[in-house]
Design a protein around this motif. Sequence first.
Motif, PDB file in Angstrom:
ATOM      1  N   ALA A   7     -20.411 118.214  45.703  1.00 25.24           N
ATOM      2  CA  ALA A   7     -21.645 118.973  45.494  1.00 25.24           C
ATOM      3  C   ALA A   7     -22.816 118.270  46.180  1.00 25.24           C
ATOM      4  O   ALA A   7     -23.699 118.925  46.737  1.00 25.24           O
ATOM      5  N   ALA A   8     -22.829 116.954  46.176  1.00 21.99           N
ATOM      6  CA  ALA A   8     -23.921 116.210  46.815  1.00 21.99           C
ATOM      7  C   ALA A   8     -23.951 116.471  48.323  1.00 21.99           C
ATOM      8  O   ALA A   8     -25.024 116.672  48.899  1.00 21.99           O
ATOM      9  N   GLU A   9     -22.782 116.471  48.967  1.00 19.22           N
ATOM     10  CA  GLU A   9     -22.719 116.769  50.401  1.00 19.22           C
ATOM     11  C   GLU A   9     -23.232 118.182  50.680  1.00 19.22           C
ATOM     12  O   GLU A   9     -23.964 118.418  51.633  1.00 19.22           O
TER      13      GLU A   9
ATOM     14  N   LEU B  87     -27.515 121.927  52.626  1.00 22.54           N
ATOM     15  CA  LEU B  87     -28.483 122.998  52.388  1.00 22.54           C
ATOM     16  C   LEU B  87     -29.909 122.511  52.629  1.00 22.54           C
ATOM     17  O   LEU B  87     -30.718 123.214  53.229  1.00 22.54           O
ATOM     18  N   GLY B  88     -30.201 121.299  52.177  1.00 29.25           N
ATOM     19  CA  GLY B  88     -31.527 120.727  52.387  1.00 29.25           C
ATOM     20  C   GLY B  88     -31.859 120.589  53.862  1.00 29.25           C
ATOM     21  O   GLY B  88     -32.972 120.912  54.293  1.00 29.25           O
ATOM     22  N   ARG B  89     -30.890 120.129  54.653  1.00 27.90           N
ATOM     23  CA  ARG B  89     -31.131 119.970  56.089  1.00 27.90           C
ATOM     24  C   ARG B  89     -31.286 121.323  56.778  1.00 27.90           C
ATOM     25  O   ARG B  89     -32.137 121.495  57.656  1.00 27.90           O
TER      26      ARG B  89
ATOM     27  N   HIS C  26     -18.690 123.316  43.797  1.00 23.41           N
ATOM     28  CA  HIS C  26     -19.636 122.376  44.438  1.00 23.41           C
ATOM     29  C   HIS C  26     -20.916 123.082  44.883  1.00 23.41           C
ATOM     30  O   HIS C  26     -21.942 122.452  45.054  1.00 23.41           O
ATOM     31  N   ALA C  27     -20.825 124.401  45.106  1.00 22.06           N
ATOM     32  CA  ALA C  27     -21.969 125.151  45.626  1.00 22.06           C
ATOM     33  C   ALA C  27     -22.840 125.738  44.510  1.00 22.06           C
ATOM     34  O   ALA C  27     -23.874 126.319  44.804  1.00 22.06           O
ATOM     35  N   GLN C  28     -22.426 125.578  43.272  1.00 25.29           N
ATOM     36  CA  GLN C  28     -23.223 126.108  42.163  1.00 25.29           C
ATOM     37  C   GLN C  28     -24.435 125.213  41.922  1.00 25.29           C
ATOM     38  O   GLN C  28     -24.328 124.000  41.988  1.00 25.29           O
ATOM     39  N   PRO C  29     -25.597 125.848  41.653  1.00 29.66           N
ATOM     40  CA  PRO C  29     -26.815 125.039  41.429  1.00 29.66           C
ATOM     41  C   PRO C  29     -26.704 124.167  40.190  1.00 29.66           C
ATOM     42  O   PRO C  29     -25.973 124.415  39.296  1.00 29.66           O
TER      43      PRO C  29
END
Length: 132
Positions: A77-79, A84-86, A129-132
């Motif tokens: 999830a961190a990756e 998403l941030g980038r 991993h993609a869930q907020p």
Amino acid sequence: MQFDHATIVTADLESARRFFVDIAGLTEGARPPFSIDGYWLYANGRPLIHLIDATAPASAGRTAPRIDHIALRMESAAEWQALLGRLHAHGVDYQAARVPPMGPQEAQAQLFVALAPGVVVEFVTALHHAQP
């Protein structure tokens, strides 16, 4: 068997390099001294993406760019959140999709980025991993 590398032939070598380094998180690394410009981009110490300048004459029967898409898997999830941030920080558009579960394989989250005409990069991770 495991994925070794993908080669992308592109007329916009620098934009492709910036995307894979600044957005996808790969690092530029050593490359043999070929007679044509390009980059080898690394993940976990391995050259994963080979970029080649499309200004060189195409070989018979080959066109540039010569790839539909490559897929890069995010294992945590961190990756995924960092990716998403980038993407957001650089204003990169993407399309989100899901792969439904199949047998024991859980659902997958996907993001598709059109890097250049004819070249798409897919990022994929386990749906949880993609869930907020």
